[in-house]
Design an enzyme around this catalytic site. Structure first.
Site, PDB file in Angstrom:
ATOM      1  N   LYS A   6       0.809  -1.227   0.000  1.00 19.06           N
ATOM      2  CA  LYS A   6       0.000   0.000   0.000  1.00 19.06           C
ATOM      3  C   LYS A   6       0.842   1.275   0.000  1.00 19.06           C
ATOM      4  O   LYS A   6       0.489   2.270   0.635  1.00 19.06           O
ATOM      5  CB  LYS A   6      -0.956  -0.010   1.196  1.00 19.06           C
ATOM      6  CG  LYS A   6      -1.946  -1.162   1.184  1.00 19.06           C
ATOM      7  CD  LYS A   6      -2.836  -1.214   2.399  1.00 19.06           C
ATOM      8  CE  LYS A   6      -2.170  -1.928   3.536  1.00 19.06           C
ATOM      9  NZ  LYS A   6      -3.100  -2.374   4.587  1.00 19.06           N
ATOM     10  N   ASP A  40      -5.785  -6.808  10.017  1.00 18.83           N
ATOM     11  CA  ASP A  40      -7.121  -6.180  10.072  1.00 18.83           C
ATOM     12  C   ASP A  40      -8.248  -7.137   9.695  1.00 18.83           C
ATOM     13  O   ASP A  40      -9.350  -7.070  10.251  1.00 18.83           O
ATOM     14  CB  ASP A  40      -7.192  -4.888   9.225  1.00 18.83           C
ATOM     15  CG  ASP A  40      -6.690  -5.048   7.796  1.00 18.83           C
ATOM     16  OD1 ASP A  40      -6.152  -6.130   7.465  1.00 18.83           O
ATOM     17  OD2 ASP A  40      -6.825  -4.096   7.009  1.00 18.83           O
TER      18      ASP A  40
HETATM   19  C1  BGC Z   1      -1.968  -6.174   3.335  1.00 20.61           C
HETATM   20  C2  BGC Z   1      -2.871  -7.002   4.207  1.00 20.61           C
HETATM   21  C3  BGC Z   1      -4.057  -6.178   4.674  1.00 20.61           C
HETATM   22  C4  BGC Z   1      -4.755  -5.547   3.489  1.00 20.61           C
HETATM   23  C5  BGC Z   1      -5.964  -4.712   3.882  1.00 20.61           C
HETATM   24  C6  BGC Z   1      -2.757  -5.515   2.220  1.00 20.61           C
HETATM   25  O1  BGC Z   1      -1.943  -4.649   1.495  1.00 20.61           O
HETATM   26  O2  BGC Z   1      -0.927  -6.974   2.777  1.00 20.61           O
HETATM   27  O3  BGC Z   1      -2.169  -7.529   5.316  1.00 20.61           O
HETATM   28  O4  BGC Z   1      -4.921  -6.997   5.390  1.00 20.61           O
HETATM   29  O5  BGC Z   1      -3.839  -4.753   2.763  1.00 20.61           O
HETATM   30  O6  BGC Z   1      -5.640  -3.690   4.745  1.00 20.61           O
END
Ligand code: BGC
Length: 491
Positions: free
Chosen positions: A194, A229
């Site tokens: 992200k 999460d």
């Molecule tokens: C992460 C996950 C997370 C998801 C939603 C992804 O980029 O790798 O661990 O649960 O985003 O937040």
């Protein structure tokens, strides 16, 4: 449940744009060789998600899940053991904290649990946006920021919520990135996603990072549960409804967790309690097989900080949908004079068009598509004609539709895997998929496409049993509940 205080700094999805007016178009385009309509036609066909394709995606998701459960590294899907073997029962009691780091915002929360009678007596939270520079800072700087916000939050209590003598305050830490859990309260960050590129955290235990930072703030608190999460969302939703079996986050990023029987996990070499179950964090954002991708997706991936990774996430989640649309519009401006003779300068800026913008444009029901016009003016600095606006809306719909339908196919893949292992246990009874995240919550068309895909794939009969429903903010409360379940103190 009463919310006593809630300070929020999150911009609402449809907030008026406050950014300064962009400079108007600068670059002059080369002579137009193709029409916007032909780019659009190709986009439609590259993004198409007919039922047979969705079936293959669901099938591949289920197969990748099995491979990931068999051995670490055997699949795109990490299928991470969460060490959450018992979900909240309702008996949880006392005062707990939850920290939530995972996307554009950081949240700290206090939850008072009152057992079966009182349930969630009160929650209070503070939410702050993560300063952009912290996403590229050092690990120490990021964790110091988190611990300082926690310290401020506790300080504001003014002694109102003292923990019992001799007890340390307990925290559920929702850390929404791929972490290889080593116990319920420890785990090593595998990879940032992200857009985070903080140095020095990958390969480290994130609870140790937090503990050190809390120590630097002089805080007497301990992490009793480290949760993804999706795991928090599953625990939070399950607290209210025993039929919740899967939780999906569709926000900045995306992921899913579900309840798995331990005897279906070959890579779990520890003694297996017969009939026992645990929560698996699939990390489905890394899924990649059989997806209908376009040249715009490939270019965006190549320019990202994690090329070749998180392909499902880059196709369906909130961080990326606006950017894909921007890339298409930029091409239409450059090669097909969509906005006149010049290429709007701001349209060349990655991530200048956000997913909330494309959502707002899709909601525009005015005859002249005035809202679309004003967003295009703000984002691209152009005075658009109605014909161009219509094309823009079509591009938004195409990208949102593909995202929603693929997310739906992913959910069906998980359900089919579960049903395949124990006939009737999922499709033969009411089964709830708890959904959370800003994209799911605020984008009605996306939500509708997701539900349509689930219904088409499962057929009318089975669909009646499968409830895909929004479960808001479950992950914060879920983390606090798991902190309670895993407390070192007797209840
Ligand atoms: C992460 C996950 C997370 C998801 C939603 C992804 O980029 O790798 O661990 O649960 O985003 O937040």
């Amino acid at each position: 449940m009463s919310v006593i205080t809630a300070t929020s700094a999150v911009p609402p999805l449809h907030s008026p744009r406050s950014a300064p007016r962009p400079r108007v178009a600068m670059m002059v385009r080369s002579s137009s060789a193709v029409s916007a309509a032909s780019i659009l036609t190709k986009l439609h066909s590259d993004c198409a998600t007919p039922l047979p394709l969705l079936r293959q995606v669901a099938h591949a998701m289920a197969a990748d899940m099995r491979a990931g459960l068999a051995a670490d590294g055997a699949s795109d899907l990490k299928m991470i053991l969460s060490f959450v073997d018992s979900l909240p029962t309702g008996d949880e009691n006392g005062l707990y904290y939850a920290l939530d780091l995972g996307g554009t915002n950081f949240r700290v929360m206090r939850v008072q649990l009152g057992g079966k009678e009182g349930r969630v007596v009160a929650t209070e939270f503070d939410q702050v946006p993560i300063p952009h520079e912290l996403m590229f800072a050092t690990s120490e700087e990021l964790f110091d920021f988190i611990a300082s916000k926690l310290a401020k939050f506790v300080e504001k209590e003014g002694g109102k919520f003292e923990s019992r003598p001799g007890r340390t305050r307990e925290v559920g830490f929702t850390f929404s990135f791929a972490v290889k859990q080593t116990s319920i309260n420890s785990g090593v960050l595998i990879k940032w996603t992200k857009g985070f590129a903080v140095s020095g955290t990958e390969g480290r235990d994130v609870v140790a990072c937090l503990n050190e930072a809390m120590g630097r703030q002089g805080l007497n608190m301990r992490v009793s549960a480290l949760v993804n999460d999706t795991v928090g969302a599953l625990a939070g939703a399950r607290y209210w409804d025993d039929n919740v079996m899967v939780a999906v986050i569709l926000g900045t990023g995306t992921n899913a967790s579900y309840v798995e029987r331990v005897d279906n996990i070959p890579k779990l070499h520890a003694p297996k309690s017969a009939g026992g179950s645990t929560i698996i964090n699939t990390e489905w954002g890394a899924f990649s097989r059989g997806l209908p991708l376009t040249e715009f997706d490939r270019e965006m991936d190549a320019a990202s900080i994690n090329p070749g990774q998180q392909i499902f996430e880059k196709t369906i989640s909130g961080m990326y949908l606006g950017e894909i649309v921007r890339r298409v519009l930029h091409r239409m401006a450059k090669d097909a004079t969509l906005f006149g003779d010049s290429i709007p300068e701001k349209l060349q800026m990655p991530f200048s068009l956000r997913t909330p913008d494309i959502c707002t444009m899709q909601q525009d029901s005015s005859k002249d598509l005035e809202v679309v016009g004003s967003i295009l003016y703000d984002v691209a600095g152009v005075n658009s004609k109605l014909e161009s606006r219509k094309i823009v809306v079509d591009v938004c719909e195409t990208i949102a539709k593909r995202g929603g339908r693929l997310a739906g196919a992913g959910i069906v893949g998980i359900l089919q895997k579960m049903e395949g292992d124990s006939k009737g246990a999922v499709f033969g009874k009411r089964t709830v998929v708890a959904m959370d995240g800003g994209l799911y919550e605020h984008y009605p068309e996306y939500r509708r496409h997701l539900q349509d895909a689930v219904t088409e794939l499962l057929g009318p009969e089975i669909s009646k049993n499968i409830i895909v429903q929004h479960s808001k903010d479950g992950s914060g409360i879920g983390a606090a509940l798991l902190a309670a379940t895993n407390s070192i103190y007797p209840h």
